[in-house]
Motif scaffolding. Sequence first.
Motif, PDB file in Angstrom:
ATOM      1  N   LEU A 109      47.260  52.043  37.256  1.00  0.00           N
ATOM      2  CA  LEU A 109      46.209  51.464  37.204  1.00  0.00           C
ATOM      3  C   LEU A 109      45.578  52.057  38.457  1.00  0.00           C
ATOM      4  O   LEU A 109      45.885  51.770  39.645  1.00  0.00           O
ATOM      5  CB  LEU A 109      46.359  49.756  37.263  1.00  0.00           C
ATOM      6  N   GLN A 119      45.705  38.685  36.088  1.00  0.00           N
ATOM      7  CA  GLN A 119      45.529  39.640  34.974  1.00  0.00           C
ATOM      8  C   GLN A 119      46.803  40.747  35.180  1.00  0.00           C
ATOM      9  O   GLN A 119      47.375  41.027  34.122  1.00  0.00           O
ATOM     10  CB  GLN A 119      44.118  40.613  35.041  1.00  0.00           C
ATOM     11  N   ILE A 120      46.825  41.071  36.586  1.00  0.00           N
ATOM     12  CA  ILE A 120      48.192  42.168  36.624  1.00  0.00           C
ATOM     13  C   ILE A 120      49.389  41.445  36.294  1.00  0.00           C
ATOM     14  O   ILE A 120      50.160  41.952  35.762  1.00  0.00           O
ATOM     15  CB  ILE A 120      48.117  42.809  37.895  1.00  0.00           C
ATOM     16  N   LEU A 168      44.874  54.045  33.840  1.00  0.00           N
ATOM     17  CA  LEU A 168      44.022  52.780  33.532  1.00  0.00           C
ATOM     18  C   LEU A 168      42.936  52.936  34.696  1.00  0.00           C
ATOM     19  O   LEU A 168      43.135  52.376  35.693  1.00  0.00           O
ATOM     20  CB  LEU A 168      44.455  51.574  33.174  1.00  0.00           C
ATOM     21  N   ALA A 210      39.854  50.900  35.956  1.00  0.00           N
ATOM     22  CA  ALA A 210      39.472  49.354  35.859  1.00  0.00           C
ATOM     23  C   ALA A 210      37.952  49.698  36.512  1.00  0.00           C
ATOM     24  O   ALA A 210      37.970  50.112  37.673  1.00  0.00           O
ATOM     25  CB  ALA A 210      40.094  48.643  36.566  1.00  0.00           C
ATOM     26  N   TYR A 256      37.480  45.656  33.452  1.00  0.00           N
ATOM     27  CA  TYR A 256      38.489  44.758  33.771  1.00  0.00           C
ATOM     28  C   TYR A 256      37.927  43.404  34.025  1.00  0.00           C
ATOM     29  O   TYR A 256      38.854  42.443  33.998  1.00  0.00           O
ATOM     30  CB  TYR A 256      39.226  45.229  35.104  1.00  0.00           C
ATOM     31  N   ASN A 312      41.082  41.902  29.051  1.00  0.00           N
ATOM     32  CA  ASN A 312      40.863  43.398  28.595  1.00  0.00           C
ATOM     33  C   ASN A 312      42.193  44.088  29.227  1.00  0.00           C
ATOM     34  O   ASN A 312      42.495  45.223  28.597  1.00  0.00           O
ATOM     35  CB  ASN A 312      39.569  43.986  29.285  1.00  0.00           C
ATOM     36  N   LEU A 313      42.583  43.894  30.262  1.00  0.00           N
ATOM     37  CA  LEU A 313      43.892  44.674  30.762  1.00  0.00           C
ATOM     38  C   LEU A 313      45.074  44.623  29.620  1.00  0.00           C
ATOM     39  O   LEU A 313      45.694  45.534  29.309  1.00  0.00           O
ATOM     40  CB  LEU A 313      44.325  44.055  32.302  1.00  0.00           C
ATOM     41  N   GLU A 314      45.269  43.356  29.151  1.00  0.00           N
ATOM     42  CA  GLU A 314      46.231  43.306  28.134  1.00  0.00           C
ATOM     43  C   GLU A 314      45.807  43.886  26.879  1.00  0.00           C
ATOM     44  O   GLU A 314      46.582  44.619  26.362  1.00  0.00           O
ATOM     45  CB  GLU A 314      46.467  41.509  27.714  1.00  0.00           C
TER      46      GLU A 314
END
Length: 245
Positions: free
Chosen positions: A15, A41-42, A165, A167, A223, A228-230
């Motif tokens: 990430l 989120q992480i 990814l 972000a 992000y 959205n991260l999921e």
Amino acid sequence: MSESGVSPVYKRVLLKLSGNSFCRAGESGITMAEVSSVSSQIKRIHDSGVQLAIVCGGGNILRGRDFAAVSASIKAPTAHYMGMLATVINGLALQDALENAGVPTRLQTAIRMEGVAEPFIRRRCVRHLEKGRVVILAAGTGGPFVTTDTAAALRAREIEADVVLKATRVDGVYSDDPEKNPHAERYATISFQDVLRHDLKVMDAQAIHHCMEQNIPIVVFNYQKPGNLERVITGEPIGTRVGGA
Ligand code: UDP
């Protein structure tokens, strides 16, 4: 399906968090509320079992090229080293925010600073990932004149990540600046070659080359939209996917 209810399609993820995810839009420095929000989120994707390495940017504090341009007495390499140190400051903030959220972490730096963090050692980094620790990678590549995008792509290659990814605060890669051109279109997918050919601002060219040579896809996504991260790690087609077809 993991305990968190999220089923990742990737085993190991790199990430890239730009410096601007450490502060409020239009501001600089570090706002811990922003860092905590990214950290929660992480945590959700970490709980899904995905192995996660994070490369921090430093643009919220200092970008080498910009700083050298306005500072006659600063040599360009010095400014770039300052930028790399800025990423370590962000890395420390992210480490405490993640640990506060209950995520085990290690901070590794490309410039040795034993009192603060471990040095980046590829095999040790991979071992931490296998043990379920989030590894925060700071100080970029350790060398001047490149950005943390290049560091992200380089580390993704080294640790054999399945995806990079990226972000951002926009929804993906557009044919033109969506804030200036209402007809700009978002690409759902695009090849590495087209990104380079059209000089699209995804990541810098060196980063694209690293990912292209190893065929590591890059997903550019927003992000800041909750969940959205999921979505990205479960393979939902959000944002823009570069390469990897
Ligand atoms: N930097 C560098 N070498 C690297 C990575 C970063 O010299 O391998 C310096 C460069 O000056 C850069 C600054 O660190 O501007 C901060 O990183 P970056 O601009 O990539 O941060 P971001 O835009 O992601 O916040």
